[in-house]
Design a protein around this motif. Structure first.
Motif, PDB file in Angstrom:
ATOM      1  N   THR A 114       1.617  -3.059  -6.363  1.00 12.38           N
ATOM      2  CA  THR A 114       1.191  -2.216  -5.413  1.00 12.38           C
ATOM      3  C   THR A 114      -0.401  -2.049  -5.483  1.00 12.38           C
ATOM      4  O   THR A 114      -0.859  -2.673  -6.466  1.00 12.38           O
ATOM      5  CB  THR A 114       1.645  -0.866  -5.653  1.00 12.38           C
TER       6      THR A 114
ATOM      7  N   THR B   6      -2.041   0.630  -5.721  1.00 16.92           N
ATOM      8  CA  THR B   6      -2.342   1.657  -6.675  1.00 16.92           C
ATOM      9  C   THR B   6      -2.356   0.929  -8.034  1.00 16.92           C
ATOM     10  O   THR B   6      -3.314   1.228  -8.858  1.00 16.92           O
ATOM     11  CB  THR B   6      -1.255   2.892  -6.885  1.00 16.92           C
ATOM     12  N   SER B   7      -1.218   0.102  -8.517  1.00 18.61           N
ATOM     13  CA  SER B   7      -1.329  -0.199  -9.615  1.00 18.61           C
ATOM     14  C   SER B   7      -2.198  -1.350  -9.808  1.00 18.61           C
ATOM     15  O   SER B   7      -3.206  -1.722 -11.080  1.00 18.61           O
ATOM     16  CB  SER B   7      -0.159  -1.171  -9.948  1.00 18.61           C
TER      17      SER B   7
ATOM     18  N   SER C  81      -5.592   0.457 -10.793  1.00 19.88           N
ATOM     19  CA  SER C  81      -5.811   0.821 -11.801  1.00 19.88           C
ATOM     20  C   SER C  81      -5.925   0.103 -12.992  1.00 19.88           C
ATOM     21  O   SER C  81      -6.702   0.271 -13.973  1.00 19.88           O
ATOM     22  CB  SER C  81      -4.263   1.708 -12.350  1.00 19.88           C
TER      23      SER C  81
ATOM     24  N   GLU D  60       0.843  -1.331   0.123  1.00 23.34           N
ATOM     25  CA  GLU D  60      -0.064   0.127  -0.089  1.00 23.34           C
ATOM     26  C   GLU D  60       0.988   1.149   0.023  1.00 23.34           C
ATOM     27  O   GLU D  60       0.230   2.458   0.172  1.00 23.34           O
ATOM     28  CB  GLU D  60      -1.086  -0.023   1.122  1.00 23.34           C
TER      29      GLU D  60
END
Length: 296
Positions: free
Chosen positions: A122, A124-125, A128, A112
């Motif tokens: 991660t 975030t990835s 996304s 994180e």
């Protein structure tokens, strides 16, 4: 009688030959044993795999927003707990809170916090990448923006004692039913996409199910190896709350339990989002915490 060559008394092995090389004495037999031991250790080390990192997040089709389903499952849990004599191996700690009910599409280990490692995934990835699937998901629902989840099967995972005891009780869709094909296609698509991107490392095929009982949650943890009686549950009045077809149980006895999932009818529920949830999290109502989602 004169005998040429070496003579070894019966029962005594010949002495190992030594060869002197400068100041070092080499024992051929011990060197061979050392090489064999080294080969053995090498083979053993090749078989030992490094431990897999602990999963931190999972993809989820949450059913927690359906109050009617929550009520049915709560009544089922209460009925199981109130039975006398009690279900063998049953404990309140292994009952899943209906507010946490969901279908898992894949588990993964995510950081994180930002990382410079190309191998480390991660949050975030992952979010996304989940968002990038939106257009294809919309096409798969024929622009309906939702998918139906029929809960019409009851089964056992991690069975013991010829299937009369087990460690996970689940409900889920009949994946062979034509009414569940859109659901199955969407779930397989998301699972495979995350696997191809290296987020999901699980090698087993996806099995769509909602967990109702799990002995991994048993407290104290030292008693987690104790399984519950699947047979006791099937023969209890509590199963009538799942609309279990009792004709499937006519031939059951202490040494015979169904090897395939049983027909039930808990209803059909619409889902319009896929969530990425934090493993082991608890929200204000004891639901799993969603870190983000994509609309179908």
């Amino acid at each position: 009688m004169h005998v040429t060559g070496a003579f070894t008394p019966r029962g005594r092995a010949p002495k190992a030959k030594h060869f002197e090389r400068g100041t070092r004495v080499v024992n051929r037999d011990s060197r061979s044993a050392t090489n064999q031991e080294g080969d053995s250790n090498s083979q053993l080390s090749n078989k030992i795999r490094p431990p897999q990192p602990r999963p931190t997040h999972f993809l989820s089709l949450s059913l927690a927003s359906h109050e009617n389903l929550q009520r049915k499952l709560l009544e089922f849990n209460q009925a199981l707990s109130a039975l006398s004599p009690s279900i063998r191996g049953l404990d309140k700690t292994i009952l899943v809170d209906p507010r946490r009910i969901h279908l898992t599409l894949g588990v993964m280990t995510l950081s994180e916090t930002p990382t410079t490692s190309e191998d480390e995934k991660t949050l975030t990835s992952a979010l996304s990448f989940l968002a990038s699937l939106r257009r294809r998901l919309l096409e798969m629902t024929s622009n309906a923006g939702k998918v139906d989840v029929p809960l019409n099967r009851l089964g056992l995972l991690k069975p013991e004692r010829r299937g009369t005891f087990g460690n996970v009780l689940w409900v889920g869709p009949d994946e062979t039913d034509v009414n569940a094909q859109t659901l199955k296609s969407i779930c397989d698509f998301v699972h495979d996409a995350f696997k191809q991107e290296g987020f999901v490392v699980e090698t087993r095929p996806l099995k769509l199910h909602c967990t109702l009982l799990n002995t991994a949650y048993r407290k104290p943890s030292r008693s987690r190896k104790e399984a519950f009686s699947f047979l006791d549950i099937l023969q209890s009045q509590a199963c009538s709350l799942l609309n279990l077809d009792m004709s499937q149980l006519v031939a059951l006895n202490e040494h015979d339990c169904p090897r395939t999932p049983l027909s039930i009818d808990l209803g059909t529920y619409s889902i319009d989002k896929i969530h990425l949830c934090r493993m082991g999290s608890h929200g204000p109502n004891n639901e799993y915490i969603s870190c983000g989602s994509v609309h179908l």
